[in-house]
Design an enzyme around this catalytic site. Structure first.
Site, PDB file in Angstrom:
ATOM      1  N   GLU A  26       9.086  -1.765   5.264  1.00 40.92           N
ATOM      2  CA  GLU A  26       8.450  -0.551   4.752  1.00 40.92           C
ATOM      3  C   GLU A  26       9.081   0.686   5.383  1.00 40.92           C
ATOM      4  O   GLU A  26       9.559   0.648   6.517  1.00 40.92           O
ATOM      5  CB  GLU A  26       6.940  -0.544   5.072  1.00 40.92           C
ATOM      6  CG  GLU A  26       6.141  -1.520   4.233  1.00 40.92           C
ATOM      7  CD  GLU A  26       4.638  -1.399   4.499  1.00 40.92           C
ATOM      8  OE1 GLU A  26       4.273  -0.754   5.498  1.00 40.92           O
ATOM      9  OE2 GLU A  26       3.875  -1.963   3.714  1.00 40.92           O
ATOM     10  N   ARG A  37     -13.701  -7.683   8.056  1.00 39.36           N
ATOM     11  CA  ARG A  37     -14.681  -7.986   9.107  1.00 39.36           C
ATOM     12  C   ARG A  37     -15.252  -6.693   9.658  1.00 39.36           C
ATOM     13  O   ARG A  37     -14.843  -5.599   9.258  1.00 39.36           O
ATOM     14  CB  ARG A  37     -13.986  -8.735  10.238  1.00 39.36           C
ATOM     15  CG  ARG A  37     -12.786  -7.944  10.778  1.00 39.36           C
ATOM     16  CD  ARG A  37     -12.206  -8.526  12.026  1.00 39.36           C
ATOM     17  NE  ARG A  37     -10.915  -7.962  12.367  1.00 39.36           N
ATOM     18  CZ  ARG A  37     -10.698  -6.778  12.930  1.00 39.36           C
ATOM     19  NH1 ARG A  37     -11.737  -5.985  13.187  1.00 39.36           N
ATOM     20  NH2 ARG A  37      -9.491  -6.349  13.205  1.00 39.36           N
ATOM     21  N   LYS A  80      -0.385  -9.196   4.567  1.00 45.24           N
ATOM     22  CA  LYS A  80      -0.050  -7.827   4.178  1.00 45.24           C
ATOM     23  C   LYS A  80       0.589  -7.746   2.801  1.00 45.24           C
ATOM     24  O   LYS A  80       0.453  -6.750   2.104  1.00 45.24           O
ATOM     25  CB  LYS A  80       0.854  -7.206   5.244  1.00 45.24           C
ATOM     26  CG  LYS A  80       0.117  -6.855   6.535  1.00 45.24           C
ATOM     27  CD  LYS A  80       1.035  -6.219   7.549  1.00 45.24           C
ATOM     28  CE  LYS A  80       0.242  -5.607   8.713  1.00 45.24           C
ATOM     29  NZ  LYS A  80      -0.636  -6.555   9.396  1.00 45.24           N
TER      30      LYS A  80
END
Length: 453
Positions: free
Chosen positions: A200, A293, A116
């Protein structure tokens, strides 16, 4: 085009890829564990190879066994499906060393989006809005406190290598942070082999909206519109997905699509991928992560665009150019997918295993079923509990909701417990029917049930 493709996966997604191979005239090779010997994907493939005993570690996640099966089969390419090796750069590198094509993005793109922190850095550099917070991994809980104080509570502690809702904790005040940091970090270390954490700002009650992107090796990159995935369980796992996001303003759709393409471009992306965003009540959007993906929920995009994503993945990986330009992509109708799982909703969604004694799937116009199950198939305790994906498509969202309600009413499975009764109640809820959704919908639904006794 390839002559032979090995599918490094199991269950419904293996069936999905095998069917796409057959439609393109490509021979398919299914791998399977001893526990999956009777799975539908083994029955419909052109060739099959057993890769080990029942557990994932002994079979589908045994790198040596899967690579050996690839070599023995003579496959020119491997489709990884989702999960398992689908986002592991080391698997794509190993295939490359064997001269076998990985049907997915380049290794460099997987690595760039693999955690991330680096994904957020790529989003910032491409000008995409991101959630306020730490620029990268935070070294300690004391440093996390400083970041949280600067952006304001509540905040989220998120595993850098996270996924599937693991390694995430919401922190509402400074006195909670230290304990939750240790819990999230330990869970991240156990789940992903890395305890690195991000901090965050917690966007309150957002919608989870994702953009499907597709690129080739000739410099072409397009997006195929959005999917609305706000109906998630308490572990942030998706239950129902829709395309398109019915109330999405056209300008927001354009801006999010352009942002997703820029993020993908910035890491040299090729093949199918998904850029995930949070959208707040004021239609501000923030980059969340990129999945390198095919997504579980890709069928809803296929149903509203008329594009076969798996076939395009095979074509692009074999070196073909994308056959469609951005201006040729159009969305028609509304599609909803429900994930059918072997879980007992009246027992805290505990996994249910055993013999399926009766399987009566719904049908009719606009009803699609992607599954590997049938009456007489035994559900193993070794794998993910997903049994099937029920996808409906209609001219409008209200019509699609009605079709989904009818299809779930028809769907009967005996011998094991499933989440079908729970989904029937969920799709009858007034907020789902009206489309008044965000990621707090399921927690609210569960709380109402408890309150009602």
């Amino acid at each position: 085009m390839f002559r032979k493709v090995l599918i490094a996966n199991r269950g419904e997604i293996a069936c999905r890829v095998i069917r796409a191979c057959r439609e393109l005239g490509v021979r398919s090779v299914a791998i399977y564990s001893e526990a999956d010997r009777e799975s539908l994907h083994v029955k419909i493939a052109d060739e099959t190879i057993c890769v080990g005993a029942g557990s994932n570690g002994d079979s589908y996640l045994s790198l040596g066994n899967v690579l050996m099966a690839t070599q023995i089969s003579g496959a020119e390419a491997v489709h990884p499906g989702y999960g398992y090796f689908s986002e592991r750069a080391s698997f794509a590198e190993a295939l490359e060393s064997l001269g076998v094509t990985f049907i997915g993005p380049p290794v460099s793109a997987i690595e760039a989006m693999g955690d991330k922190a680096s994904a957020k850095k790529a989003a910032i550099e491409s000008g995409c809005p991101v959630v306020p917070g730490s620029a990268g991994a935070v070294p300690s809980d004391s440093e996390a406190l400083k970041v949280a104080d600067s952006i304001g509570y509540p905040v989220l502690l998120k595993a850098v290598a996270g996924g599937g809702g693991r390694g995430i904790r919401r922190v509402n005040s400074p006195d909670e942070l230290s304990a939750l940091w240790k819990t999230a970090q330990a869970e991240a270390q156990a789940s992903f082999g890395s305890g690195e954490m991000l901090v965050e700002k917690c966007v309150l009650n957002p919608r989870h909206v994702e953009i499907q992107v597709l690129g080739d090796a000739h410099g072409n990159m397009i997006h195929l519109g959005e999917r609305e995935c706000s109906v998630q369980n308490l572990r942030h796992q998706k239950l129902l997905e829709e395309a398109p996001y019915a109330e999405m303003p056209a300008d927001l759709r354009r801006r999010m699509g352009e942002a997703a393409v820029k993020v993908a471009w910035s890491v040299g992306y090729q093949n199918a991928g998904t850029v995930e965003f949070l959208v707040d009540a004021d239609f501000n959007f923030y980059f969340l992560e990129m999945n390198t993906r095919l997504q579980v929920e890709h069928p809803v995009t296929e149903e509203v665009t008329g594009i076969d994503l798996v076939q395009l993945m095979l074509r692009v990986a074999s070196g073909e150019k994308l056959p469609i330009r951005q201006e040729e992509v159009s969305l028609s109708g509304h599609a909803i997918e429900a994930r059918i799982t072997a879980q007992d909703p009246d027992n805290d969604f505990a996994p249910s295993t055993g013999l399926i004694t009766m399987w009566r799937a719904p049908g009719g116009r606009g009803v699609r079923m992607d599954t590997h199950c049938y009456a007489g198939f035994s559900v193993s305790p070794f794998y993910d509990p997903m049994l099937a994906k029920l996808i409906v498509v209609a001219n409008s969202r209200p019509e699609a909701v009605a079709k989904l309600q009818g299809a779930l009413h028809e769907f009967e499975v005996e011998g094991i417990q499933t989440n079908i009764p729970f989904l029937r109640r969920l799709v009858e809820h007034p907020d789902f029917v009206s489309g008044d959704l965000n990621t707090s919908f399921v927690p609210k639904f569960l709380a109402e049930k408890v309150h009602a006794g």
